[in-house]
Scaffold this active site. Structure first.
Site, short mmCIF file in Angstrom:
data_model
loop_
_atom_site.label_atom_id
_atom_site.label_comp_id
_atom_site.label_asym_id
_atom_site.label_seq_id
_atom_site.Cartn_x
_atom_site.Cartn_y
_atom_site.Cartn_z
N TYR A 142 0.83 -1.20 0.00
CA TYR A 142 0.00 0.00 0.00
C TYR A 142 0.87 1.25 0.00
O TYR A 142 0.65 2.19 -0.79
CB TYR A 142 -0.91 -0.01 1.22
CG TYR A 142 -1.85 1.17 1.30
CD1 TYR A 142 -2.97 1.26 0.48
CD2 TYR A 142 -1.62 2.21 2.21
CE1 TYR A 142 -3.84 2.34 0.56
CE2 TYR A 142 -2.48 3.29 2.30
CZ TYR A 142 -3.59 3.35 1.47
OH TYR A 142 -4.43 4.44 1.55
N LYS A 146 1.32 4.40 -2.71
CA LYS A 146 1.10 5.79 -2.32
C LYS A 146 2.36 6.64 -2.46
O LYS A 146 2.28 7.83 -2.79
CB LYS A 146 0.56 5.85 -0.89
CG LYS A 146 -0.84 5.25 -0.75
CD LYS A 146 -1.86 6.01 -1.60
CE LYS A 146 -3.28 5.58 -1.32
NZ LYS A 146 -4.26 6.37 -2.08
#
Length: 230
Positions: A142, A146
Site C-alpha cells: 500500500y 502511495k
C-alpha cells in the site's frame, strides 16, 4: 457551475466529497467499477454523469476522456484499496491490485483528462495517505503505491505549470471510513471511529483547495487528528 471528475464516490471520503459538491450545485462525473455500482451512484446522484471503468483494470480507462464534454475544473483521485501483509507473505495479486488501483489508474485517468484540465486551467487533487510519507511494517504494498502516487503528482505539477494546471496532494492520516474498519480487522485491533479523522474533515480540506483564488495553490497538505482532550 464547475465540473468535477471523481473516483471513489461509492464510499468513505469519496462519497462524502461527492455529496458536498452535489449539495452546492456543482456538476459531477463519477466513475463506477461496474454496472451495479453505477446504478447505485445514479440513484444517489441523479444529476451526475456516471461512467463505468474498473480501476483494477487500468486499460478500461483508455478513451474515457472522449466521453466527457467540455472543460473539467477538477480531477479528484480519491479511490483506493488496501491489503496489509508483511513482505514475507505478500501475494502477487494483492501487490498488483494496489498498484493498479492506487497508482496506475490515476496516471492513466490523469492523462485522459489533461486536455480538459488545460482548457479550464483546472486542478488535479490526489487524496493520498500518511502512508505515502512513511511506511510501516505490514504496509509495504500500500505504501509503495502511495509513494508512487506522490511521485506522479510531483512530476505532473512540474510538467503542467506552463499550462496553468494546479496539482495538490492531500495526505490524510487515519480516517473513519469502511476502509479503515477493514484495516483494523487486518491488524486484529478494535475499531473506534472516534479516534480518527472524520471523512467530512478531509472533505473540508479538499474543498478549501478547490476554492482557492486563481492566484494561489497548495502543493501539499497533511491532515492529522487533533490531540485528544484530557
Amino acid at each position: 457551475m464547475r465540473t468535477h471528475v471523481l473516483t471513489g464516490a461509492t464510499s468513505g471520503i469519496g462519497a462524502a466529497l461527492a455529496r458536498a459538491l452535489a449539495e452546492r450545485g456543482d456538476r459531477l462525473v463519477l466513475l463506477a467499477r461496474g454496472d451495479e455500482a453505477a446504478a447505485a451512484l445514479t440513484a444517489d446522484f441523479s444529476q451526475a454523469q456516471v461512467l463505468v471503468a474498473d480501476l483494477a483494470d487500468p486499460g478500461t480507462l483508455n478513451g474515457l476522456g472522449r466521453q466527457i464534454d467540455g472543460p473539467v475544473d477538477s480531477l479528484l483521485h480519491v479511490a483506493g484499496v488496501v491489503e496489509l501483509s508483511p513482505v514475507s507473505r505478500l501475494r502477487l495479486h494483492d501487490w498488483e491490485e494496489q498498484l493498479a488501483v492506487n497508482l496506475t489508474s490515476p496516471a492513466v485517468l490523469t492523462r485522459e483528462l489533461l486536455p480538459h484540465l488545460r482548457a479550464s486551467r483546472g486542478i488535479a487533487v490526489f487524496v493520498n495517505s500518511s502512508a505515502g510519507l512513511s511506511a510501516s511494517a505490514g504496509w509495504s504494498s500500500y505504501a509503495a503505491s502511495k509513494f508512487g502516487l506522490r511521485a506522479l503528482a510531483d512530476a505532473l505539477r512540474a510538467e503542467e505549470s506552463e499550462h496553468g494546471v494546479r496539482v495538490t496532494t492531500v495526505y490524510p492520516s487515519r480516517t473513519a471510513t469502511p476502509m479503515q474498519e477493514k484495516v483494523h480487522e487486518q491488524e486484529g485491533s478494535a475499531y473506534d471511529a472516534s479516534r480518527w479523522l472524520r471523512a467530512e474533515t478531509v472533505v473540508s480540506t479538499v474543498l478549501h483547495v478547490l476554492d482557492l483564488p486563481a492566484d494561489a495553490t497548495i502543493p501539499e497538505v497533511t491532515v492529522r487528528p487533533a490531540p485528544a482532550r484530557a
